[in-house]
Design an enzyme around this catalytic site. Sequence first.
Site, PDB file in Angstrom:
ATOM      1  N   ASP A  98       0.858  -1.183   0.000  1.00 39.17           N
ATOM      2  CA  ASP A  98       0.000   0.000   0.000  1.00 39.17           C
ATOM      3  C   ASP A  98       0.897   1.236   0.000  1.00 39.17           C
ATOM      4  O   ASP A  98       1.894   1.286   0.726  1.00 39.17           O
ATOM      5  CB  ASP A  98      -0.890   0.005   1.246  1.00 39.17           C
ATOM      6  CG  ASP A  98      -2.338   0.312   0.918  1.00 39.17           C
ATOM      7  OD1 ASP A  98      -2.568   1.301   0.202  1.00 39.17           O
ATOM      8  OD2 ASP A  98      -3.228  -0.424   1.380  1.00 39.17           O
ATOM      9  N   ASP A 199      -3.218   4.574  -2.244  1.00 38.00           N
ATOM     10  CA  ASP A 199      -4.352   5.029  -1.461  1.00 38.00           C
ATOM     11  C   ASP A 199      -4.758   6.462  -1.841  1.00 38.00           C
ATOM     12  O   ASP A 199      -3.901   7.351  -1.921  1.00 38.00           O
ATOM     13  CB  ASP A 199      -3.991   4.968   0.024  1.00 38.00           C
ATOM     14  CG  ASP A 199      -5.133   5.356   0.926  1.00 38.00           C
ATOM     15  OD1 ASP A 199      -6.116   4.606   0.992  1.00 38.00           O
ATOM     16  OD2 ASP A 199      -5.042   6.418   1.571  1.00 38.00           O
ATOM     17  N   HIS A 332     -10.978  -3.698   3.003  1.00 35.63           N
ATOM     18  CA  HIS A 332     -10.859  -3.265   4.400  1.00 35.63           C
ATOM     19  C   HIS A 332     -11.729  -2.055   4.716  1.00 35.63           C
ATOM     20  O   HIS A 332     -11.935  -1.730   5.884  1.00 35.63           O
ATOM     21  CB  HIS A 332      -9.398  -2.939   4.711  1.00 35.63           C
ATOM     22  CG  HIS A 332      -8.873  -1.783   3.914  1.00 35.63           C
ATOM     23  ND1 HIS A 332      -8.664  -1.854   2.552  1.00 35.63           N
ATOM     24  CD2 HIS A 332      -8.534  -0.525   4.274  1.00 35.63           C
ATOM     25  CE1 HIS A 332      -8.216  -0.695   2.115  1.00 35.63           C
ATOM     26  NE2 HIS A 332      -8.129   0.135   3.132  1.00 35.63           N
ATOM     27  N   ASP A 333     -12.250  -1.381   3.693  1.00 31.16           N
ATOM     28  CA  ASP A 333     -13.096  -0.195   3.890  1.00 31.16           C
ATOM     29  C   ASP A 333     -14.572  -0.453   3.595  1.00 31.16           C
ATOM     30  O   ASP A 333     -15.377   0.471   3.652  1.00 31.16           O
ATOM     31  CB  ASP A 333     -12.623   0.950   2.977  1.00 31.16           C
ATOM     32  CG  ASP A 333     -11.379   1.642   3.502  1.00 31.16           C
ATOM     33  OD1 ASP A 333     -11.149   1.593   4.731  1.00 31.16           O
ATOM     34  OD2 ASP A 333     -10.642   2.229   2.698  1.00 31.16           O
TER      35      ASP A 333
END
Length: 557
Positions: A98, A199, A332-333
Amino acid sequence: MIKKWWENAVIYQVYPRSFQDSDGDGIGDLQGVIKRLPYIQKLGVDVIWLNPIYKSPDRDNGYDVSDYEDIQPVFGNMATFDQLLTEAHKRHIKLVMDLVVNHSSDQQKWFIESQKSKDNPYHDYYIWQDGEPGKLPNNWGSYFSGPAWTYSKKLGQYYMHLFAKEQPELNWQNSKMRQDVYKMMRWWLDKGIDGFRMDSISLLDKPDGYPDAPNPGHALYADAQPIVADGPRLENYLKEMNHEVLSKYDMVSIGEMIGSKVDDAKKYTGRGHHELDMIFQFEHVTLTPNKDKRLGKWNNIPVKLTDLKASLSKWQNGLNATGWNSLYWNNHDQPRAVSRFGNDSEQYHTLSAKMLALTLHLLKGTPYIYQGEELGMTNCHYTDISQYQDLESLNAFDELVNQEKIVSKETMLDYLANMSRDNARTPMQWDTSKNAGFSTGRPWMTVNPNYSQINAANQVNDPNSVFAFYQKLIQLRHTFDLIVYGNYHELDPDDKDIFAYTRNYEGQKMLIISNFTAKTVSRDYDQAHASKLVISNYADDQGTEIRPYESKAYLFK
């Protein structure tokens, strides 16, 4: 056309904090990931995408980086990371990191220097605006509630943060800052990693003058229109990044593009544009905003299949000839796919988990599996706010229930149970032992109580399990160029129950039929003339009769 390795790859997302704890402190770590590499290899995926493991104060679970070239001690150290990279590569599994460079932590050395004085060389690494207490530069709100600006009494200035106040925005108009970012990226790639998932990369270019939003609210959206996304300088930044870094390595670049549209994605991922390889878009996971705009995403509204199909088809058709899709249901979101788009009841859990998998994996693009999705892990259905850890969820509860009193405690808990990011962050469910085999200590987050039924140990050797079904889908993608490169065509867009589409490539056609309901319906897509039933989540085939949550693919020659 030159084929790329990531086009027929399947990517497995690991959220390290919740994957496997190796030392009993209740937090997953890199040794835990190493321990579970045989499991990931058995699944058959090609790439691991690792959520942030950099040094961080953990205000936003690692998305507030204080040192881009060091490892968060709770996860291990750089030697442990090097071991993970070596062990993954031994198993022919690539590793993607990431990359968090829209913002940093307020404890990052650049920001610490930035606060010392207006003429400090690092001051312009961040976005500062002159002002006075109580008089904000504009009406933007942060994504995590509250204003998008925080005041420094010492400097008489506000700094911008689209997320938590501990996550100041980096100033991408500063060329020296950009070069420092590129240097850091090359450092990781020279270690041997295989790419970056970037991100919030669509937010790098803020609008000149920072104008007020049409309606006060968080800066990413106002009336569903992005305020800070896809700015006019973004393409130049991405082209520069590609020239300075990305083009020099055999790697994959994946952009998280909040607010981006199809035409934007064509530019970012088109081969001739020299920017990114693929993007994450958000349209299909943001189809149910609350009718009360003050509540944003918080709701308990089921997604309409016709809306879902329209969104996915738009992106399939839009990027068919130019560009590339990232295919995902959850991460994950996002809440767990089987709870949001399927049916997590005991009766239909397995069928609908397999149905969602088949529907997604036979689309055009690169599929992502979020840890536990291959087991059909569900939302956690917490019943008290004390059980939540996610900053976004906690802030929203405080603002909407305690401060503004827009909704009741019970209603907001219902919304959180449906949409909170914590639904995806409960520990991985490995077996029926204490804490689902995740940790011998007290887990940092409560384990989903259904781990005794839904866990890896129950599934890895069961040929009828959700896990085994994912194995078959991954093998199909590795076998059929038709699945990787075939054109997409949707059938019956107005059908409220069935999602059917075809893929066509070099004289072959594949027909995919998925029932998103708990009822049996009849549909004739000429299945009788198919040469082969390739895969199905039922043991037999009843032709035009499509049973509850049935999903199947036929091959025509």
